[in-house]
Design a protein around this motif. Structure first.
Motif, PDB file in Angstrom:
ATOM      1  N   PRO A 183      -1.263   2.988  -7.477  1.00 40.02           N
ATOM      2  CA  PRO A 183       0.032   2.765  -8.136  1.00 40.02           C
ATOM      3  C   PRO A 183      -0.065   2.468  -9.631  1.00 40.02           C
ATOM      4  CG  PRO A 183      -0.706   0.722  -7.171  1.00 40.02           C
ATOM      5  CD  PRO A 183      -1.804   1.724  -6.911  1.00 40.02           C
ATOM      6  N   ILE A 184      -1.245   2.637 -10.240  1.00 42.92           N
ATOM      7  CA  ILE A 184      -1.443   2.259 -11.642  1.00 42.92           C
ATOM      8  C   ILE A 184      -0.417   2.890 -12.592  1.00 42.92           C
ATOM      9  CG2 ILE A 184      -3.035   2.517 -13.599  1.00 42.92           C
ATOM     10  CD1 ILE A 184      -5.316   1.934 -11.722  1.00 42.92           C
ATOM     11  N   PRO A 185      -0.083   4.173 -12.448  1.00 42.27           N
ATOM     12  CA  PRO A 185       0.859   4.781 -13.394  1.00 42.27           C
ATOM     13  C   PRO A 185       2.235   4.118 -13.442  1.00 42.27           C
ATOM     14  CG  PRO A 185      -0.322   6.465 -12.173  1.00 42.27           C
ATOM     15  CD  PRO A 185      -0.631   5.166 -11.509  1.00 42.27           C
ATOM     16  N   THR A 186       2.618   3.419 -12.373  1.00 42.49           N
ATOM     17  CA  THR A 186       3.952   2.804 -12.339  1.00 42.49           C
ATOM     18  C   THR A 186       3.974   1.381 -12.906  1.00 42.49           C
ATOM     19  OG1 THR A 186       3.582   1.962 -10.094  1.00 42.49           O
ATOM     20  CG2 THR A 186       4.556   4.157 -10.310  1.00 42.49           C
ATOM     21  N   ILE A 187       2.819   0.841 -13.234  1.00 44.73           N
ATOM     22  CA  ILE A 187       2.734  -0.516 -13.781  1.00 44.73           C
ATOM     23  C   ILE A 187       3.127  -0.491 -15.256  1.00 44.73           C
ATOM     24  CG2 ILE A 187       1.184  -2.468 -14.207  1.00 44.73           C
ATOM     25  CD1 ILE A 187      -0.503  -1.529 -11.864  1.00 44.73           C
ATOM     26  N   THR A 188       3.735  -1.556 -15.728  1.00 44.93           N
ATOM     27  CA  THR A 188       4.190  -1.607 -17.119  1.00 44.93           C
ATOM     28  C   THR A 188       2.994  -1.734 -18.061  1.00 44.93           C
ATOM     29  OG1 THR A 188       4.423  -4.012 -17.236  1.00 44.93           O
ATOM     30  CG2 THR A 188       6.303  -2.749 -16.384  1.00 44.93           C
ATOM     31  N   ILE A 189       3.176  -1.243 -19.283  1.00 48.57           N
ATOM     32  CA  ILE A 189       2.093  -1.315 -20.267  1.00 48.57           C
ATOM     33  C   ILE A 189       1.801  -2.763 -20.656  1.00 48.57           C
ATOM     34  CG2 ILE A 189       2.445   0.996 -21.173  1.00 48.57           C
ATOM     35  CD1 ILE A 189       4.098  -0.232 -23.435  1.00 48.57           C
ATOM     36  N   GLU A 190       2.820  -3.624 -20.554  1.00 49.95           N
ATOM     37  CA  GLU A 190       2.608  -5.041 -20.842  1.00 49.95           C
ATOM     38  C   GLU A 190       1.710  -5.665 -19.779  1.00 49.95           C
ATOM     39  OE1 GLU A 190       5.404  -8.566 -22.518  1.00 49.95           O
ATOM     40  OE2 GLU A 190       6.111  -7.596 -20.672  1.00 49.95           O
ATOM     41  N   SER A 191       1.958  -5.346 -18.518  1.00 46.32           N
ATOM     42  CA  SER A 191       1.138  -5.884 -17.432  1.00 46.32           C
ATOM     43  C   SER A 191      -0.286  -5.359 -17.488  1.00 46.32           C
ATOM     44  CB  SER A 191       1.769  -5.541 -16.073  1.00 46.32           C
ATOM     45  OG  SER A 191       3.064  -6.106 -15.958  1.00 46.32           O
ATOM     46  N   LEU A 192      -0.447  -4.138 -17.970  1.00 46.34           N
ATOM     47  CA  LEU A 192      -1.776  -3.542 -18.071  1.00 46.34           C
ATOM     48  C   LEU A 192      -2.525  -4.036 -19.312  1.00 46.34           C
ATOM     49  CD1 LEU A 192      -0.934   0.138 -17.075  1.00 46.34           C
ATOM     50  CD2 LEU A 192      -2.285  -1.490 -15.729  1.00 46.34           C
ATOM     51  N   ASN A 193      -1.833  -4.766 -20.169  1.00 45.88           N
ATOM     52  CA  ASN A 193      -2.442  -5.367 -21.366  1.00 45.88           C
ATOM     53  C   ASN A 193      -3.054  -4.315 -22.292  1.00 45.88           C
ATOM     54  OD1 ASN A 193      -3.115  -7.595 -22.994  1.00 45.88           O
ATOM     55  ND2 ASN A 193      -5.159  -7.752 -22.112  1.00 45.88           N
ATOM     56  N   ILE A 194      -2.316  -3.243 -22.537  1.00 52.03           N
ATOM     57  CA  ILE A 194      -2.823  -2.181 -23.416  1.00 52.03           C
ATOM     58  C   ILE A 194      -1.993  -2.037 -24.685  1.00 52.03           C
ATOM     59  CG2 ILE A 194      -3.910  -0.857 -21.566  1.00 52.03           C
ATOM     60  CD1 ILE A 194      -1.502   1.016 -21.617  1.00 52.03           C
ATOM     61  N   ILE A 195      -1.140  -3.000 -24.980  1.00 54.29           N
ATOM     62  CA  ILE A 195      -0.369  -2.974 -26.220  1.00 54.29           C
ATOM     63  C   ILE A 195      -1.235  -3.570 -27.330  1.00 54.29           C
ATOM     64  CG2 ILE A 195       1.720  -3.710 -27.414  1.00 54.29           C
ATOM     65  CD1 ILE A 195       3.054  -4.020 -24.682  1.00 54.29           C
ATOM     66  N   ASP A 196      -1.576  -2.752 -28.312  1.00 53.10           N
ATOM     67  CA  ASP A 196      -2.378  -3.210 -29.445  1.00 53.10           C
ATOM     68  C   ASP A 196      -1.442  -3.739 -30.529  1.00 53.10           C
ATOM     69  OD1 ASP A 196      -4.171  -3.668 -31.459  1.00 53.10           O
ATOM     70  OD2 ASP A 196      -4.958  -1.619 -31.547  1.00 53.10           O
ATOM     71  N   THR A 197      -1.544  -5.021 -30.827  1.00 48.81           N
ATOM     72  CA  THR A 197      -0.664  -5.644 -31.819  1.00 48.81           C
ATOM     73  C   THR A 197      -1.242  -5.563 -33.232  1.00 48.81           C
ATOM     74  OG1 THR A 197      -1.653  -7.812 -31.375  1.00 48.81           O
ATOM     75  CG2 THR A 197       0.317  -7.218 -30.122  1.00 48.81           C
ATOM     76  N   ASN A 198      -2.466  -5.096 -33.348  1.00 50.16           N
ATOM     77  CA  ASN A 198      -3.096  -4.970 -34.664  1.00 50.16           C
ATOM     78  C   ASN A 198      -2.760  -3.608 -35.255  1.00 50.16           C
ATOM     79  OD1 ASN A 198      -4.716  -5.449 -36.910  1.00 50.16           O
ATOM     80  ND2 ASN A 198      -6.573  -4.721 -35.877  1.00 50.16           N
ATOM     81  N   VAL A 199      -1.522  -3.475 -35.734  1.00 49.61           N
ATOM     82  CA  VAL A 199      -1.038  -2.180 -36.213  1.00 49.61           C
ATOM     83  C   VAL A 199      -1.135  -2.086 -37.727  1.00 49.61           C
ATOM     84  CG1 VAL A 199       0.527  -1.936 -34.264  1.00 49.61           C
ATOM     85  CG2 VAL A 199       1.352  -2.974 -36.380  1.00 49.61           C
ATOM     86  N   MET A 200      -1.127  -0.871 -38.212  1.00 49.82           N
ATOM     87  CA  MET A 200      -1.071  -0.613 -39.647  1.00 49.82           C
ATOM     88  C   MET A 200       0.388  -0.413 -40.033  1.00 49.82           C
ATOM     89  SD  MET A 200      -4.345   1.956 -40.014  1.00 49.82           S
ATOM     90  CE  MET A 200      -4.017   2.804 -38.455  1.00 49.82           C
ATOM     91  N   ALA A 201       0.890  -1.240 -40.938  1.00 52.32           N
ATOM     92  CA  ALA A 201       2.307  -1.193 -41.289  1.00 52.32           C
ATOM     93  C   ALA A 201       2.488  -1.390 -42.790  1.00 52.32           C
ATOM     94  CB  ALA A 201       3.088  -2.260 -40.530  1.00 52.32           C
ATOM     95  N   ILE A 202       3.553  -0.803 -43.312  1.00 56.43           N
ATOM     96  CA  ILE A 202       3.899  -0.910 -44.716  1.00 56.43           C
ATOM     97  C   ILE A 202       5.408  -1.090 -44.812  1.00 56.43           C
ATOM     98  CG2 ILE A 202       4.068   1.601 -44.928  1.00 56.43           C
ATOM     99  CD1 ILE A 202       3.168   1.355 -47.816  1.00 56.43           C
ATOM    100  N   TYR A 203       5.850  -1.869 -45.813  1.00 53.84           N
ATOM    101  CA  TYR A 203       7.290  -2.072 -45.982  1.00 53.84           C
ATOM    102  C   TYR A 203       7.943  -0.829 -46.595  1.00 53.84           C
ATOM    103  CZ  TYR A 203       6.635  -7.023 -44.946  1.00 53.84           C
ATOM    104  OH  TYR A 203       6.328  -8.210 -44.327  1.00 53.84           O
ATOM    105  N   TYR A 204       9.207  -0.648 -46.273  1.00 51.07           N
ATOM    106  CA  TYR A 204       9.976   0.537 -46.659  1.00 51.07           C
ATOM    107  C   TYR A 204       9.962   0.774 -48.165  1.00 51.07           C
ATOM    108  CZ  TYR A 204      13.983   3.755 -46.885  1.00 51.07           C
ATOM    109  OH  TYR A 204      14.804   4.823 -47.115  1.00 51.07           O
TER     110      TYR A 204
END
Length: 394
Positions: A183-204
């Motif tokens: 059932p892995i494909p139906t699990i949320t990405i938050e529960s799977l702990n695969i959200i990378d918060t170290n993103v590259m971002a720039i202000y508008y």
């Protein structure tokens, strides 16, 4: 069943893939630019072939792929401070100046290697796997190609043709048999702990040039640069996949515009005249006359192109054309299922999906590499493996 699936040979993923066009490491940046435009390629491989003293044929040389190049590599190169004032000179630099110095980004792999082995290399940082292929074309055209050497035409190395295997290829192959991983494909990405918060971002409103280190890094990591407002809400993105559909004059826009204006500049439907004029004025202010001349030369050349080609924008790094806004980011939510995120990424031909809250506050990013970690965990701990995937040193 899932474990046996991951034991499949990578040759199964190579069926129908075209042979790589190649460029010798001795070529110039201008040669690479010409090859990309001439063949309509998004990427071109760079090879070093060490011929023996007895022969000059490619089939008798010790050849290895040392990297790959796209238009974004050239754009970032032209944006370097030392190259802005003399782009024509910079274009005569060797292509080796464009190749990332990180080892292992490109790796050779034999056709009988397992899918699991390919995933392990990807998780170690390999971005593209080079796999030999045997095709009807390579068998019948080998003599013709070797008898008519060309800087760009040969697809043969060590007497064989090769193809790329990308993260997208692996994810798509897994997706086509996604049911066996239930059932892995139906699990949320938050529960799977695969959200990378170290993103590259720039202000508008930040200068687009301040994003250059991020653009280079996102190209290597196959991600993107988020454009946010002061409340951390996602407005759009500066994607190397979108920039790869532009021409080399976008380096002038990166040098002179804000992040927000750059997004408008690269959007589909033709260049906004007011922004084009703004770029030209700021190039004059910065005394970058050579870059302005390059921009006007390319503009004149483009205006003579067929009407059929105008107004189209290539994105996604795979020759895909779209009429959508190219700076619009593909997003999901922490509660999105893994399979839903995979569908989004595969549909839009990107290697990542931005994760936002309901108010579009940026949470992080989910990448193909992160998704592959989930499927890799099914097979248990990594085991030692033979040196089947070798790196050809630069």
């Amino acid at each position: 069943m899932a474990v046996s699936f991951l034991a499949r040979e990578v040759s199964d993923l190579c069926l129908g893939k075209p042979a790589l066009r190649s460029l010798p490491v001795s070529a110039t940046v201008a040669d690479a630019l010409s090859a990309l435009k001439r063949f309509g390629e998004n990427w071109i491989s760079v090879w070093r072939c060490e011929h023996s003293s007895r022969t000059k044929t490619d089939s008798d040389a010790d050849c290895g792929c040392v990297g790959k190049l796209c238009l974004v590599d050239i754009i970032c190169f032209l944006c370097r401070e030392e190259n802005l004032s003399r782009p024509s000179v910079a274009l005569q630099s060797p292509v080796s100046d464009l190749l990332p110095k990180l080892p292992g980004l490109v790796r050779h792999l034999e056709p009988q290697s397992s899918l699991l082995e390919a995933i392990d290399y990807i998780l170690e940082g390999t971005q593209n796997l080079i796999v030999p292929i045997e095709s009807y074309t390579s068998f019948n055209s080998r003599k013709k190609i070797l008898n008519k050497p060309s800087l760009f035409s040969s697809t043969l190395h060590n007497g064989r043709e090769f193809c790329w295997l990308t993260q997208e290829d692996v994810i798509r192959f897994i997706f086509n048999s996604i049911g066996i991983f239930s059932p892995i494909p139906t699990i949320t990405i938050e529960s799977l702990n695969i959200i990378d918060t170290n993103v590259m971002a720039i202000y508008y409103h930040d200068p687009a040039s301040s994003a250059l280190p991020y653009i280079s890094r996102s190209l290597t990591e196959q991600t993107s640069v988020a454009v946010i407002d002061r409340d951390n809400k996602l407005i759009g993105e500066i994607s190397p996949f979108t920039l790869n559909g532009c021409d080399e004059t976008v380096s002038a826009a990166i040098t002179t515009l804000s992040a927000g204006d750059l997004m408008a500049y690269v959007d589909c439907g033709g260049l906004p005249e007011d922004l084009v004029q703004l770029v030209k004025e700021r190039l004059e202010e910065k005394k970058l006359g050579s870059m302005l001349e390059l921009m006007e030369e390319i503009s004149a050349s483009s205006s003579s192109s067929s009407d059929e080609e105008s107004g189209l924008s290539r994105s996604g790094g795979s020759g895909r054309y779209s009429s959508a806004r190219s700076s619009d980011a593909i997003v999901c939510h922490p509660w999105s299922s893994l399979v839903a995120v995979m569908i989004q990424a595969l549909t839009h031909r990107v290697n990542y999906v931005w994760v936002v809250e309901e108010d579009y506050s940026l949470v992080g990013i989910v990448t193909f590499a992160g998704i592959l970690k989930v499927f890799r965990s099914i097979a248990g701990a990594r085991t030692s493996r033979p040196e089947g995937g070798n790196i050809f040193k630069q």
